[in-house]
Design a protein around this motif. Structure first.
Motif, PDB file in Angstrom:
ATOM      1  N   ASP A  16       0.840  -1.205   0.000  1.00 11.15           N
ATOM      2  CA  ASP A  16       0.000   0.000   0.000  1.00 11.15           C
ATOM      3  C   ASP A  16       0.869   1.246   0.000  1.00 11.15           C
ATOM      4  OD1 ASP A  16      -1.260  -2.295   1.338  1.00 11.15           O
ATOM      5  OD2 ASP A  16      -3.012  -1.007   1.488  1.00 11.15           O
ATOM      6  N   ALA A  20       1.336   4.134  -2.856  1.00 12.44           N
ATOM      7  CA  ALA A  20       1.146   5.563  -2.542  1.00 12.44           C
ATOM      8  C   ALA A  20       2.366   6.363  -2.981  1.00 12.44           C
ATOM      9  CB  ALA A  20       0.903   5.732  -1.041  1.00 12.44           C
ATOM     10  N   GLU A  23       2.714   6.515  -6.841  1.00  9.15           N
ATOM     11  CA  GLU A  23       1.748   7.472  -7.417  1.00  9.15           C
ATOM     12  C   GLU A  23       2.323   8.874  -7.478  1.00  9.15           C
ATOM     13  OE1 GLU A  23      -2.099   7.897  -7.401  1.00  9.15           O
ATOM     14  OE2 GLU A  23      -2.202   5.856  -8.226  1.00  9.15           O
ATOM     15  N   GLU A 205      -1.161   6.116   3.981  1.00 13.26           N
ATOM     16  CA  GLU A 205      -1.138   5.447   2.665  1.00 13.26           C
ATOM     17  C   GLU A 205      -2.501   4.885   2.282  1.00 13.26           C
ATOM     18  OE1 GLU A 205      -0.202   4.155   5.434  1.00 13.26           O
ATOM     19  OE2 GLU A 205      -0.351   1.960   5.478  1.00 13.26           O
ATOM     20  N   ILE A 208      -5.190   7.979  -0.274  1.00 14.32           N
ATOM     21  CA  ILE A 208      -4.403   8.734  -1.246  1.00 14.32           C
ATOM     22  C   ILE A 208      -5.181   9.055  -2.521  1.00 14.32           C
ATOM     23  CG2 ILE A 208      -2.129   7.955  -0.446  1.00 14.32           C
ATOM     24  CD1 ILE A 208      -2.445   6.120  -3.203  1.00 14.32           C
ATOM     25  N   GLN A 215      -8.216  12.000   0.216  1.00 18.19           N
ATOM     26  CA  GLN A 215      -6.827  12.254  -0.174  1.00 18.19           C
ATOM     27  C   GLN A 215      -5.998  12.856   0.957  1.00 18.19           C
ATOM     28  OE1 GLN A 215      -5.794  13.632  -3.893  1.00 18.19           O
ATOM     29  NE2 GLN A 215      -7.738  13.233  -4.902  1.00 18.19           N
ATOM     30  N   ARG A 218      -2.463  11.662   1.137  1.00 19.44           N
ATOM     31  CA  ARG A 218      -1.613  11.863  -0.037  1.00 19.44           C
ATOM     32  C   ARG A 218      -0.611  13.005   0.158  1.00 19.44           C
ATOM     33  NH1 ARG A 218      -2.677  10.448  -5.534  1.00 19.44           N
ATOM     34  NH2 ARG A 218      -1.311  11.615  -6.917  1.00 19.44           N
TER      35      ARG A 218
END
Lengths: 229, 79
Positions: A16, A20, A23, A205, A208, A215, A218
């Motif tokens: 995970d 994150a 990304e 995480e 996100i 979010q 994030r």
């Protein structure tokens, strides 16, 4: 930026956090097995959530003795940033990279829910994209998240501004009623004195993207990428 | 030589499991239990035969792994 995620037997949030980070970094993380003796050149080390070694003896106690942890401790002392999430926070306290201990939750129950947190400071590599005092929503999932330190340690953390996040209500008030697990001073996360090591029980995480429900987590990874790229 | 290590939470450290035991005993009608504290018992079978050396070894084991001295005390018995 290059990030390394340490994988212990029983880690279950390693992928995970790797997703994150990927990304926001645009490149994959190095996944480092606990039995290795060194972490390759990296800008960030992540100790992920999970139940390393089945939480035997104490949560994080066995993982703290893993071969890789000698190098993690050495690199942290040399200034490499380290992020410990949930079980990773427990490993950080068991390795003495952060003070105190994470004990059984006050009500002896495993807690799995979203909680509200105040961002205590927004001038660190982990939190620059947040606002100071902002209330954010992040999930917790733990049995041993009850932060304990002796009075001297606690005063030092408070006086030096090393509390990273506190459990709070919508208004950012940190009352006993917004404390899910009995942590002293509602502490959900703390920094090392050089602000390069962060340990926290909540799971950034896990939030996100809107598909995951929000979010709020994030921004921590975006802050790291901006600071370390 | 055998070592018995008792690990207990330090005085002043909240022990939620001990509290639950206390309440459960009260619920079962056992009166007069002022408090309950929960700990761990760890037994080791050691090759060492010298008591002093064994005590030094086991103390190191407790400091390094078996107890978290931030929150726990330990007591060692050798026989």
């Amino acid at each position: 930026m290059q990030a390394s995620v340490i994988v212990f037997p029983g880690s279950n949030c390693d992928r995970d956090v790797a997703v994150a980070l990927q990304e926001v970094m645009g490149r994959p993380c190095d996944m480092i097995w606990h039995g290795n003796s060194t972490v390759p050149q990296t800008d960030l080390i992540v100790l992920p959530g999970g139940f390393s070694f089945g939480d035997y003896l104490r949560s994080g106690a066995m993982a703290a003795q893993s071969p890789i942890m000698k190098d993690v401790v050495a690199k942290a002392k040399a200034g490499v940033p380290v992020l410990g999430i949930c079980n990773g926070f427990q490993v950080l306290t068991e390795s003495s990279l952060l003070p105190g201990a994470l004990m059984r939750n006050r009500d002896i129950k495993f807690l799995c829910k979203d909680v509200l947190l105040t961002v205590e400071r927004a001038d660190t590599i982990f939190t620059a994209k947040y606002k100071q005092g902002e209330v954010i929503r992040i999930p917790i999932a733990h049995h041993d998240g009850n932060y304990f330190a002796d009075q001297d340690t606690l005063s030092q953390l408070e006086n030096d501004g090393l509390v990273a996040f506190r459990y709070a209500d919508k208004q950012g008030q940190t009352e006993a009623t917004s404390n899910p697990n009995g942590s002293q001073n509602n502490i959900a996360g703390i920094y090392s004195p050089d602000l390069k090591v962060l340990g926290l029980m909540p799971h950034p995480e896990r939030l996100i993207s809107d598909q995951l429900g929000g979010q709020d987590g994030r921004l921590m990874f975006e802050s790291l990428v901006e600071a370390l790229s | 030589m055998k070592a018995r290590i008792t690990v207990t939470l330090k005085t002043g450290v909240l022990d939620p499991q001990g509290k639950a035991i206390e309440h459960a005993l009260d619920g079962l009608g056992f009166e007069g239990v002022n408090s309950a504290r929960q700990g761990k018992l760890i037994e080791l079978d050691l090759e060492e035969t010298d008591k002093d050396t064994a005590m030094a070894q086991v103390t190191q084991m407790c400091e390094k792994l078996i107890a978290n001295t931030v929150i726990e005390n330990y007591a060692i018995e050798l026989e």
